[in-house]
Design an enzyme around this catalytic site. Structure first.
Site, PDB file in Angstrom:
ATOM      1  N   SER A 181       5.024  -0.775  -5.386  1.00 38.47           N
ATOM      2  CA  SER A 181       5.699  -1.736  -4.600  1.00 38.47           C
ATOM      3  C   SER A 181       6.563  -0.794  -3.442  1.00 38.47           C
ATOM      4  CB  SER A 181       6.774  -2.596  -5.354  1.00 38.47           C
ATOM      5  OG  SER A 181       7.512  -3.592  -4.552  1.00 38.47           O
ATOM      6  N   ASP A 219      -0.376 -11.972  -6.158  1.00 37.80           N
ATOM      7  CA  ASP A 219       0.697 -11.179  -6.336  1.00 37.80           C
ATOM      8  C   ASP A 219       1.890 -12.178  -5.580  1.00 37.80           C
ATOM      9  OD1 ASP A 219       3.000  -9.546  -5.619  1.00 37.80           O
ATOM     10  OD2 ASP A 219       1.590  -7.937  -5.871  1.00 37.80           O
ATOM     11  N   HIS A 267       3.549  -8.988 -10.156  1.00 39.57           N
ATOM     12  CA  HIS A 267       3.514  -8.110  -9.226  1.00 39.57           C
ATOM     13  C   HIS A 267       3.572  -6.625  -9.884  1.00 39.57           C
ATOM     14  CE1 HIS A 267       5.010  -5.986  -5.678  1.00 39.57           C
ATOM     15  NE2 HIS A 267       6.077  -5.636  -6.025  1.00 39.57           N
TER      16      HIS A 267
END
Length: 286
Positions: free
Chosen positions: A105, A237, A265
């Protein structure tokens, strides 16, 4: 995080007077894998993968970024360059001259910044549902950059409400899985105190505005086209679209792409065995 039944050793270094906490697993002299977590998270997001990687014979370093986890939470210093500088200091302090750098991320953007600023340190790059690859991102994160968001979060997540969110009865009534509870716990720790909230919002606004992410680090040539790069994503996602993965794979000629089924995610956590196998295969091949 555990390794062979023991709590993983945790260390700290001091960089410009600020303490950076990290977990250290596996043989000291082994090839190093650096795991960089995302925003409002900490090193425990890597618990499953880190343990498996250490059992495969890698030395695994999993820091808490500044403003997160057990690391210091100063009032400033949350630009990508600041995070990259503290991770460079960590690797230097531990005598690591080359590493496979893995970013999840927002940690993916930090990993790309580190590769850009310290190319001699980054032997391989692994981008896991990574930020910094295009404008698209979940609307909630865009909304969090709007005026008033800080005050709203302060009311909803603080030391008084934290006890409510930890109640097992609430988790059962909402039918939350243990993984979701763990994720909420990490986010709560990252937002409950005033210094943590300041760190979160400063980090957020350095990466996202009301219209989305601030752009693509690929367009600014933060990643060398010949750098061995593994891209890992989930096919649905919900935070950063898988389209970013395909676009990045097409752009980087020395990359390989692995897309897991599902809508998480956190593919490194939900499919830890498959993730570690893909990462090990990638390291062996490069």
């Amino acid at each position: 995080m555990r390794h062979h039944g023991r709590v993983a050793p945790r260390g700290v270094i001091r960089h410009h007077g600020r303490l950076l906490s990290y977990q250290d697993l596996g043989p000291v002299g082994a090839p190093v894998v650096l795991l960089i977590h995302g925003m409002a998270s900490d090193s425990t997001t890597w618990s499953r993968a880190a343990t498996l990687l250490a059992e495969c014979g890698y030395r695994v370093l999993a820091p808490d970024l500044l403003g997160h986890g057990d690391s210091d939470k100063p009032g400033d210093g949350y630009q990508l360059a600041d995070f990259a500088a503290s991770l460079t200091a960590l690797l230097t302090e531990l005598g690591v001259d080359r590493a496979t750098v893995v970013g999840h991320s927002f940690g993916g953007a930090v990993a790309m910044q580190l590769a850009h600023e310290q190319p001699e340190l980054v032997r391989r790059l692994v981008l896991v549902s990574a930020g910094g690859l295009g404008r698209r991102v979940h609307p909630v994160l865009r909304a969090a950059t709007l005026p008033g968001a800080h005050s709203l979060v302060r009311i909803m997540v603080n030391s008084r409400t934290a006890a409510l969110y930890r109640r097992p009865r609430l988790h059962r009534s909402l039918r939350l899985s243990p993984d979701v509870v763990a994720n909420l716990g990490r986010a709560g720790r990252g937002l409950a105190s005033p210094p943590a909230r300041t760190a979160f919002f400063q980090t957020l606004k350095g990466a996202i505005d009301p219209f989305g992410q601030r752009g693509s680090l690929l367009e600014s040539e933060h990643v060398r086209l010949d750098l061995p790069t593994l891209i890992v994503w989930s096919e649905r996602d919900p935070v950063v679209p898988v389209a970013h993965a395909y676009e990045t794979h097409a752009h980087l000629r020395n990359s390989r792409l692995v897309v897991f089924p599902g809508s998480t995610h956190q593919p490194h956590h939900h499919s830890a065995q498959r993730f570690v196998q893909a990462l090990s295969d990638f390291i062996d091949a490069t």
